[in-house]
Design a protein around this motif. Sequence first.
Motif, short mmCIF file in Angstrom:
data_model
loop_
_atom_site.label_atom_id
_atom_site.label_comp_id
_atom_site.label_asym_id
_atom_site.label_seq_id
_atom_site.Cartn_x
_atom_site.Cartn_y
_atom_site.Cartn_z
N HIS A 79 9.47 2.29 -13.07
CA HIS A 79 8.86 3.62 -12.33
C HIS A 79 7.54 4.03 -12.91
CE1 HIS A 79 12.59 3.03 -10.48
NE2 HIS A 79 13.62 1.93 -12.16
N ASN A 80 7.85 5.47 -12.28
CA ASN A 80 6.31 6.59 -12.65
C ASN A 80 5.43 5.94 -12.96
OD1 ASN A 80 8.48 8.98 -12.12
ND2 ASN A 80 8.48 8.87 -14.91
N GLN A 81 4.32 4.78 -12.12
CA GLN A 81 3.49 4.04 -12.02
C GLN A 81 2.41 4.89 -11.67
OE1 GLN A 81 3.88 1.32 -14.50
NE2 GLN A 81 5.08 2.11 -14.56
N LEU A 82 1.23 4.90 -11.72
CA LEU A 82 0.18 6.07 -11.27
C LEU A 82 -0.22 4.69 -10.26
CD1 LEU A 82 -2.60 7.46 -10.29
CD2 LEU A 82 -3.64 6.57 -11.88
N LEU A 83 -0.23 4.96 -8.61
CA LEU A 83 -0.52 3.47 -7.36
C LEU A 83 -2.02 4.07 -6.79
CD1 LEU A 83 3.16 2.76 -5.70
CD2 LEU A 83 2.21 2.05 -7.63
N MET A 84 -2.51 3.08 -7.23
CA MET A 84 -3.92 3.24 -6.25
C MET A 84 -4.68 2.88 -5.38
SD MET A 84 -5.21 2.90 -10.66
CE MET A 84 -3.79 2.17 -10.63
N THR A 85 -4.23 4.05 -4.24
CA THR A 85 -5.02 2.93 -2.94
C THR A 85 -6.01 3.62 -3.10
OG1 THR A 85 -3.16 3.15 -2.11
CG2 THR A 85 -4.33 3.55 -0.35
N ARG A 86 -7.39 1.89 -2.33
CA ARG A 86 -8.53 2.44 -1.83
C ARG A 86 -8.94 1.40 -0.83
NH1 ARG A 86 -11.50 -2.28 -3.95
NH2 ARG A 86 -13.06 -1.10 -4.48
N PRO A 87 -10.35 1.40 -0.32
CA PRO A 87 -10.34 0.46 0.91
C PRO A 87 -11.33 -0.60 0.60
CG PRO A 87 -12.15 2.31 1.01
CD PRO A 87 -10.78 2.36 -0.05
N ALA A 88 -11.49 -1.87 0.60
CA ALA A 88 -11.72 -3.04 0.59
C ALA A 88 -12.51 -3.59 1.06
CB ALA A 88 -10.85 -3.67 -0.60
N PHE A 89 -13.11 -5.20 0.98
CA PHE A 89 -13.39 -6.17 2.45
C PHE A 89 -14.48 -4.59 3.45
CE2 PHE A 89 -10.44 -7.97 0.78
CZ PHE A 89 -11.36 -9.07 0.01
N GLY A 90 -15.23 -3.94 2.68
CA GLY A 90 -16.37 -3.08 4.09
C GLY A 90 -15.19 -1.91 4.62
N GLY A 91 -14.05 -1.62 3.93
CA GLY A 91 -13.16 -0.74 5.16
C GLY A 91 -12.21 -1.67 5.93
N ASN A 92 -12.08 -2.78 5.52
CA ASN A 92 -11.14 -3.71 6.74
C ASN A 92 -10.44 -3.54 5.67
OD1 ASN A 92 -13.01 -4.76 9.28
ND2 ASN A 92 -13.79 -5.37 7.24
N THR A 93 -9.50 -4.10 4.55
CA THR A 93 -8.28 -3.70 4.63
C THR A 93 -8.11 -2.88 3.27
OG1 THR A 93 -8.61 -4.93 2.69
CG2 THR A 93 -8.56 -6.19 4.60
N ILE A 94 -6.94 -1.90 2.92
CA ILE A 94 -6.70 -1.44 2.25
C ILE A 94 -5.80 -1.64 1.15
CG2 ILE A 94 -5.05 1.15 2.66
CD1 ILE A 94 -7.48 1.64 3.52
N ALA A 95 -5.74 -1.90 -0.06
CA ALA A 95 -4.98 -2.25 -1.26
C ALA A 95 -4.43 -0.95 -2.10
CB ALA A 95 -6.35 -3.32 -2.05
N THR A 96 -3.58 -1.36 -2.52
CA THR A 96 -3.06 0.24 -3.29
C THR A 96 -2.68 -1.14 -4.41
OG1 THR A 96 -1.67 1.04 -1.49
CG2 THR A 96 -0.68 1.19 -3.61
N ILE A 97 -2.70 -0.48 -5.56
CA ILE A 97 -3.34 -0.99 -6.96
C ILE A 97 -2.55 -1.02 -8.38
CG2 ILE A 97 -4.51 -2.27 -8.42
CD1 ILE A 97 -5.75 -3.24 -5.98
N ALA A 98 -1.72 -1.34 -8.65
CA ALA A 98 -0.92 -0.86 -10.17
C ALA A 98 -1.65 -1.74 -11.19
CB ALA A 98 0.49 -0.92 -9.85
#
Lengths: 347, 260
Positions: A145-164
């Motif tokens: 719990h209480n993790q930072l979920l970091m969202t960013r575009p990838a592949f030239g903006g063609n995908t969106i990934a959420t990273i922990a």
Amino acid sequence: MSLAEYKGVYVFAQQVDNEVSSIALELIGKGKDLAKDLDTTVTAVLIGHNVMGLTEVLGEYGADKVIVVDDPELKEYRTEPYTHALTCVINEFKPDICLIGATAIGRDLGPRVCARIHTGLTADCTQLDIGDFPINPMPGKEQKHNQLLMTRPAFGGNTIATIACPEFRPQMATVRPGVMQKAERQIGRKAEIIEFNPGFEPNERYTEILEIVKEVSNIADIMDATILVSGGRGVGSAENFKLLQDLADAIGGTVSCSRAVVDAGWMPKDLQVGQTGKTVRPHVYFAIGISGAIQHVAGMEESDIIVAINKDETAPIFDVADYGVVGDLNKILPVLTQKIKEAKAAN
Amino acid sequence: MKVVVCVKQVPDTKGGVKFKPDGTLDRAAMLTIMNPDDKAGLEAALRIKDQYGAEVTVVTMGLPKAEEVLREAMAMGADHGILVTDRVLGGADTWATSQTIAGALRNLEYDLIITGRQAIDGDTAQVGPQISEHLGLPVISYAQDIKVEGDSVIVQRQYDDRYHIVKAKMPCLVTALAELNEPRYMTPGGIFDAYKKDITVWGRKDLTGVEDSNLGLKGSPTQIAKASDKVRKGAGEKVVLDPTASVDYIVGKLTEKHVL
């Protein structure tokens, strides 16, 4: 040391020429949201030389504490002494989260620091949340719990990934400028000031700055611009780009253009957006007198907010614009520039 | 002098991105290219070779197919190609990738290492600076010009509104911007020669000074929580108003979105 001992949200308060960069205030603003969810505080890390005077504005925009690392070696940004400064702050104060602007400085400093500390770094985030990882419970895997979920575009903006970054601390992200909101300024609000100097001994990793060349705004990299005022064939002439430059100056943006404009010789190739030019993802993209050929759209459709002005209401640019205005740019732009100046002056 | 260039084979995102039915990227269906920033870095290295007679080695990490970018680099004029490939290296984030490449570079002699600023598939700009840190070298990122002078490099380092002319003692690492130069084309003779040359292939066991715990998916501090296809945004609003009302409309929207 257990991960739970790392506490607080820290932001790198970037300054250049002893002026706080806008991204620093944006990170404090976002940091306050995250700190609220985690029931903790926001600390700005201010690195430079003779920068004590900048602590005030950081407090007024919401920093609870400001850690100041002030040393002559830190006068201009250089990778090694800044890495040493931020790494020592992290090792000494042990933050849970550390945010850095995804600027030409932060995108160099961030990876160097996280490589020295051994933690993860997520680049160019456009959204930050506190939540669970994995997001949904998975058999055989502890849900943290209480993790930072970091969202960013990838592949030239063609995908969106959420990273922990569940196993290492601090959780680090670089954040795209112009996306997060500054908090309301509270005049007179004071942050606790902590002075910290780990000592700077130049070594073989130090570089030497021979010269600093400041460039005029019209050759700034349009890929780094937060706001682009982009013109197409409909602008009509090289001279008429003055209308766009005035708007850009008023709103704090940069002028860019479509291929037709470069082919006509009105603007240099460096400013061209599109498939054969540059791919841009500013916060706001003004498409002015641009019809919106697919090759152009491919280079700008990831912009957060697209405003189109075109007299042809069937122009394909309106298919991607958030806010489309059918009308004559020559009549609209001067009034728009004036109104924006007034709005800025009132703030 | 010895120059090592790190390159990456990337999907050509300009040609459109293709997805498998499960939503993951269909790399096999996409054309691949040498990452543009890396190619500019290679060209910079080849110009140093033309001027001073340097030896240029190109290193890539990837699937066996990534050999193609090494052949391309050698056809442009690079002397050696090294492919780092191993199943256990897959799924690496930038930390684990930089550990892998640093582990390969420790086997080589170098005065200057050049990487691209960032790859067009990930856009992180992290691997170059991270490699430099693992190797204990100075780094100059965002190079728009690279010159060699005695035992140092002199680099124009780009920032948002300025550039710094920065001097670093070699060995050091520089990350290159695509704007640095116009890369040369492969020559027919170069292509012929490139296919006669051997490519060195290294696996996990050939890496020096790296723990297993820092490699591949398991050695990656960052983990993907969720990945999704970008939702295409459709048309928004379109208004036809007189100029003053048009301006009020735009100012209103910009205020609502906190731009003003």
